[in-house]
Motif scaffolding. Sequence first.
Motif, PDB file in Angstrom:
ATOM      1  N   ALA A  55      62.988  23.173  27.978  1.00  0.00           N
ATOM      2  CA  ALA A  55      62.153  21.555  28.001  1.00  0.00           C
ATOM      3  C   ALA A  55      63.328  20.956  27.335  1.00  0.00           C
ATOM      4  O   ALA A  55      63.688  19.368  27.791  1.00  0.00           O
ATOM      5  CB  ALA A  55      61.294  22.100  26.698  1.00  0.00           C
ATOM      6  N   ILE A  90      56.238  24.008  26.634  1.00  0.00           N
ATOM      7  CA  ILE A  90      57.336  23.105  27.089  1.00  0.00           C
ATOM      8  C   ILE A  90      56.505  21.606  26.933  1.00  0.00           C
ATOM      9  O   ILE A  90      57.196  20.811  26.719  1.00  0.00           O
ATOM     10  CB  ILE A  90      58.074  23.465  28.243  1.00  0.00           C
ATOM     11  CG1 ILE A  90      58.200  25.062  28.389  1.00  0.00           C
ATOM     12  CG2 ILE A  90      58.610  22.854  29.141  1.00  0.00           C
ATOM     13  CD1 ILE A  90      58.200  25.961  29.081  1.00  0.00           C
ATOM     14  N   THR A 213      64.183  28.044  26.567  1.00  0.00           N
ATOM     15  CA  THR A 213      63.587  27.118  25.893  1.00  0.00           C
ATOM     16  C   THR A 213      63.563  27.077  23.937  1.00  0.00           C
ATOM     17  O   THR A 213      63.084  28.667  23.562  1.00  0.00           O
ATOM     18  CB  THR A 213      62.010  26.352  26.019  1.00  0.00           C
ATOM     19  OG1 THR A 213      61.657  26.047  27.368  1.00  0.00           O
ATOM     20  CG2 THR A 213      61.315  25.392  24.657  1.00  0.00           C
TER      21      THR A 213
END
Length: 279
Positions: A55, A90, A213
């Motif tokens: 992300a 995300i 992420t």
Amino acid sequence: MNAHNVREMLPPRGGDSVYEVMQRNTDALLAHREKSGDAMLIHLNHPNFGYAIRAEDLMRVRGENFFEVYNGHPGVSNAGDVTHAGCERIWDIMLAHRLTELRLPVMYGLAVDDGHSYHDIPSRNSNPGRGWVMVLASELSSRSLIESLETGRFYSSSGVSLKSVRSSREGLEIEVAPIPGAQYTIEFIGTQRGFPTTSEPIRGGDGKEIWTTRRYSDKIGQVLHTVKGTRGEYRFGPEDLYVRAVITSDRLHPNPSSPGEFERAWAQPAVGPAALAPE
């Protein structure tokens, strides 16, 4: 990355980082679009395929406003796992940061089938028909379709059909086109101003950081309102950055990307009063 409605081959651009590769390829598509005068767009495929995209990298790309929240290939890990964020998680992380300190536009979520295997259906191969988008356009032309996509006049689906989606400064309204006998849950998901911006890395059993992420506050991507039925509405409060909706049927997907999936639809984010205007 996929480029749509191009007029010539665009050679892939490399780079020294995942972010740089995405930004350079996006810039190439935008330059081609400007030169040709035709409507085009670019989107990021299956971010969790090989858990290659974080992300933190995708959220910073300028000019790239689409990614796949659902991909029908059985090997792309849409839902993530205990150490990797799912695609919806995300999405919320990106939206929260793009609409605040990054001051970038909304990131829209696409559903696709990623069809490669056109025979022996259903199967655990990458069959067509598992995911698609429904676009509200004035005509069936590339320009009209892309203009509608770029303004969020579409929803994504793996089996649920919507009768209407109304997105405005006041909030988001959903009406399902129901299948007889099916039951539906509409979840309105969003993030509010003042969410904690701190995050921490994900570490493996050896204590080393995993390329994925980071872990963020549960204040990002909260379920703000839930409706059981075929109609639902969420009205913005003054602290809301955005709200999006996920509509889940109690019908199992007949040929799912992952076993046990239910049919779903994803309504695109409506921007709330607390969001900062893009620069």
